[in-house]
Design a protein around this motif. Structure first.
Motif, PDB file in Angstrom:
ATOM      1  N   PRO A 137       0.804  -1.282  -0.015  1.00  0.00           N
ATOM      2  CA  PRO A 137       0.001  -0.052  -0.014  1.00  0.00           C
ATOM      3  C   PRO A 137       0.935   1.312  -0.037  1.00  0.00           C
ATOM      4  N   ALA A 138       0.373   2.258  -0.786  1.00  0.00           N
ATOM      5  CA  ALA A 138       1.273   3.548  -0.666  1.00  0.00           C
ATOM      6  C   ALA A 138       0.832   4.190   0.685  1.00  0.00           C
ATOM      7  N   PRO A 139       1.814   5.233   0.979  1.00  0.00           N
ATOM      8  CA  PRO A 139       1.379   6.139   2.251  1.00  0.00           C
ATOM      9  C   PRO A 139       0.221   6.738   2.026  1.00  0.00           C
ATOM     10  N   SER A 140      -0.631   7.105   2.681  1.00  0.00           N
ATOM     11  CA  SER A 140      -1.666   8.197   2.558  1.00  0.00           C
ATOM     12  C   SER A 140      -1.166   9.288   2.508  1.00  0.00           C
ATOM     13  N   SER A 141      -2.139  10.374   1.945  1.00  0.00           N
ATOM     14  CA  SER A 141      -1.580  11.751   1.683  1.00  0.00           C
ATOM     15  C   SER A 141      -1.562  12.365   3.017  1.00  0.00           C
ATOM     16  N   ALA A 142      -0.610  13.505   2.948  1.00  0.00           N
ATOM     17  CA  ALA A 142      -0.326  14.201   4.229  1.00  0.00           C
ATOM     18  C   ALA A 142      -1.483  15.051   4.515  1.00  0.00           C
ATOM     19  N   ALA A 143      -1.498  15.448   5.941  1.00  0.00           N
ATOM     20  CA  ALA A 143      -2.492  16.135   6.495  1.00  0.00           C
ATOM     21  C   ALA A 143      -2.036  17.664   6.351  1.00  0.00           C
ATOM     22  N   LEU A 144      -2.888  18.447   5.343  1.00  0.00           N
ATOM     23  CA  LEU A 144      -2.217  19.933   5.206  1.00  0.00           C
ATOM     24  C   LEU A 144      -2.945  20.913   6.342  1.00  0.00           C
ATOM     25  N   PRO A 145      -1.897  21.544   6.950  1.00  0.00           N
ATOM     26  CA  PRO A 145      -2.256  22.284   8.028  1.00  0.00           C
ATOM     27  C   PRO A 145      -2.895  23.860   7.313  1.00  0.00           C
ATOM     28  N   ALA A 146      -3.776  24.327   7.780  1.00  0.00           N
ATOM     29  CA  ALA A 146      -4.470  25.461   7.373  1.00  0.00           C
ATOM     30  C   ALA A 146      -3.440  26.902   7.570  1.00  0.00           C
ATOM     31  N   LEU A 147      -3.440  27.679   6.458  1.00  0.00           N
ATOM     32  CA  LEU A 147      -2.671  28.906   6.493  1.00  0.00           C
ATOM     33  C   LEU A 147      -3.550  30.108   6.920  1.00  0.00           C
ATOM     34  N   ALA A 148      -2.656  30.883   7.511  1.00  0.00           N
ATOM     35  CA  ALA A 148      -3.672  32.305   8.039  1.00  0.00           C
ATOM     36  C   ALA A 148      -3.935  32.971   6.457  1.00  0.00           C
ATOM     37  N   GLU A 149      -5.158  33.605   6.735  1.00  0.00           N
ATOM     38  CA  GLU A 149      -5.346  34.417   5.636  1.00  0.00           C
ATOM     39  C   GLU A 149      -4.760  35.849   5.579  1.00  0.00           C
ATOM     40  N   PRO A 150      -4.080  35.974   4.437  1.00  0.00           N
ATOM     41  CA  PRO A 150      -3.370  37.331   4.467  1.00  0.00           C
ATOM     42  C   PRO A 150      -4.010  38.632   4.691  1.00  0.00           C
ATOM     43  N   GLU A 151      -3.635  39.632   4.983  1.00  0.00           N
ATOM     44  CA  GLU A 151      -4.400  40.989   4.998  1.00  0.00           C
ATOM     45  C   GLU A 151      -4.355  41.668   3.610  1.00  0.00           C
ATOM     46  N   ARG A 152      -5.715  41.748   3.250  1.00  0.00           N
ATOM     47  CA  ARG A 152      -5.940  41.795   1.683  1.00  0.00           C
ATOM     48  C   ARG A 152      -6.006  43.329   1.547  1.00  0.00           C
ATOM     49  N   ASP A 153      -5.612  43.741   0.516  1.00  0.00           N
ATOM     50  CA  ASP A 153      -5.743  45.242  -0.022  1.00  0.00           C
ATOM     51  C   ASP A 153      -7.180  45.323  -0.976  1.00  0.00           C
ATOM     52  N   LYS A 202     -12.929  34.105 -11.023  1.00  0.00           N
ATOM     53  CA  LYS A 202     -13.504  33.979  -9.687  1.00  0.00           C
ATOM     54  C   LYS A 202     -13.087  34.702  -8.453  1.00  0.00           C
ATOM     55  N   GLU A 203     -11.865  34.728  -8.331  1.00  0.00           N
ATOM     56  CA  GLU A 203     -11.282  35.161  -7.067  1.00  0.00           C
ATOM     57  C   GLU A 203      -9.735  35.993  -7.430  1.00  0.00           C
ATOM     58  N   LEU A 204      -9.676  37.128  -6.829  1.00  0.00           N
ATOM     59  CA  LEU A 204      -8.498  37.909  -6.904  1.00  0.00           C
ATOM     60  C   LEU A 204      -8.170  38.393  -5.565  1.00  0.00           C
ATOM     61  N   VAL A 205      -6.871  37.762  -4.902  1.00  0.00           N
ATOM     62  CA  VAL A 205      -6.182  38.134  -3.710  1.00  0.00           C
ATOM     63  C   VAL A 205      -5.011  39.196  -3.772  1.00  0.00           C
ATOM     64  N   VAL A 206      -5.551  40.299  -3.284  1.00  0.00           N
ATOM     65  CA  VAL A 206      -4.068  41.092  -3.604  1.00  0.00           C
ATOM     66  C   VAL A 206      -3.410  41.534  -2.052  1.00  0.00           C
ATOM     67  N   PRO A 207      -2.422  40.939  -1.576  1.00  0.00           N
ATOM     68  CA  PRO A 207      -2.209  41.313  -0.089  1.00  0.00           C
ATOM     69  C   PRO A 207      -1.307  42.544  -0.155  1.00  0.00           C
ATOM     70  N   LEU A 208      -1.497  43.138   1.127  1.00  0.00           N
ATOM     71  CA  LEU A 208      -0.736  44.244   1.641  1.00  0.00           C
ATOM     72  C   LEU A 208       0.715  43.940   1.883  1.00  0.00           C
ATOM     73  N   LYS A 215       2.345  41.306  -6.167  1.00  0.00           N
ATOM     74  CA  LYS A 215       2.109  39.653  -6.500  1.00  0.00           C
ATOM     75  C   LYS A 215       0.678  39.372  -5.980  1.00  0.00           C
ATOM     76  N   VAL A 216       0.059  39.160  -7.111  1.00  0.00           N
ATOM     77  CA  VAL A 216      -1.558  38.955  -6.796  1.00  0.00           C
ATOM     78  C   VAL A 216      -1.669  37.229  -7.307  1.00  0.00           C
ATOM     79  N   THR A 217      -2.878  36.681  -6.481  1.00  0.00           N
ATOM     80  CA  THR A 217      -3.249  35.458  -6.851  1.00  0.00           C
ATOM     81  C   THR A 217      -4.482  35.528  -7.249  1.00  0.00           C
ATOM     82  N   ALA A 218      -4.810  34.843  -8.285  1.00  0.00           N
ATOM     83  CA  ALA A 218      -6.014  34.712  -9.006  1.00  0.00           C
ATOM     84  C   ALA A 218      -6.447  33.125  -9.258  1.00  0.00           C
TER      85      ALA A 218
END
Length: 274
Positions: A137-153, A202-208, A215-218
């Protein structure tokens, strides 16, 4: 300094006399690249079988097996199995002649591992499967910890939303000249050339913090072509013949020039937040 000059020369001379790359302490002289490639090809045959194609499988297995081995190498000739996405996972080297190559593969909705023992004849350079493989059996996938939401502009997100939507519309289209009007000075952009259609930003994230370079995430929704030939007949109702949608995320570096925003670079996004 002398050792630094001598070491690469010694490695080069060792490779030149044998015709093979010099061994490293971890491979113990076993040809890791060749052995892994050999095991991967073997696995592609070994993990796929069907009772109606016995002789075909036996013929394809033969080049990997030692003389006198069972033609089906442990399979009784009944049932069927299908596997794909075979990729190297690891290797355990015993010595210059023996190693166990571990491969990852997909069968149905399961990821699994296959360990394959390989023998390397150091005199001839040939390889052979030296024993029965083992499925694990292959190893199961890792548990991904949540990241804090950045302060958005929020103001910048509102300002950039229309230019970014227009950019992605041009990014999908086949008109290279239209795309280039969104490129920063000195930058050449290449788009999909009509392979996808733009549906929505759908979404655009522009951090301060704010600045003239951001640097933006779309998150973009693309329209996926059906691939079906045009037809005057009514739609068949097959979901595969219908146009679909695909959400994907990108990170873009945008710069403000002359009061307008332009794209300096675009690539795949990293981890999601939340």
């Amino acid at each position: 300094m002398v050792n630094g000059v001598r070491a690469p020369f010694e490695r080069f001379t060792r490779q030149s006399t044998t015709g093979q790359p010099a061994s490293t302490p971890t491979d113990l002289g076993f040809p890791v690249t060749q052995g892994t490639s050999f095991a991967s090809q073997f696995a592609a045959v070994y993990l796929n079988f069907d009772a109606v194609r016995l002789s075909e499988r036996a013929g394809r297995l033969a080049p990997f097996l030692p003389d006198g081995a069972d033609q089906q190498f442990g399979w009784d000739g009944l049932g069927r199995m299908s596997a794909g996405a075979i990729q190297p996972y690891g290797i355990e080297v015993t010595d210059a002649e023996n190693a166990v190559v571990t491969l990852m593969f997909q069968a149905g909705n399961r990821r699994q591992l296959l360990s394959v023992p390989i023998f390397h004849d150091s005199r001839t350079g040939r390889l052979v499967v030296s024993g029965r493989p083992g499925i694990l059996p292959a190893p199961s996938s890792a548990a991904l910890p949540a990241l804090a939401e950045p302060e958005r502009d929020k103001a910048a997100e509102q300002e950039l939303r229309t230019p970014m939507a227009n950019f992605f519309k041009a990014y999908a289209a086949s008109d290279a000249a239209s795309l280039q009007q969104y490129a920063a000075d000195g930058v050449t952009l290449e788009g999909f050339g009509g392979a996808f259609t733009f549906v929505e930003l759908k979404e655009l994230v522009v951090p301060l913090p704010a600045g003239t370079t951001r640097k933006v995430t779309a998150t973009v929704v693309w329209g996926v072509p059906t691939g079906a030939a045009p037809s005057a007949e009514p739609a068949s109702g097959d979901p595969g013949d219908m146009s679909g949608k695909l959400e994907q995320s990108y990170v873009l570096t945008v710069v403000e020039q002359g009061g307008k925003w332009f794209v300096k670079s675009i690539g795949g996004a990293g981890r999601s937040v939340g």
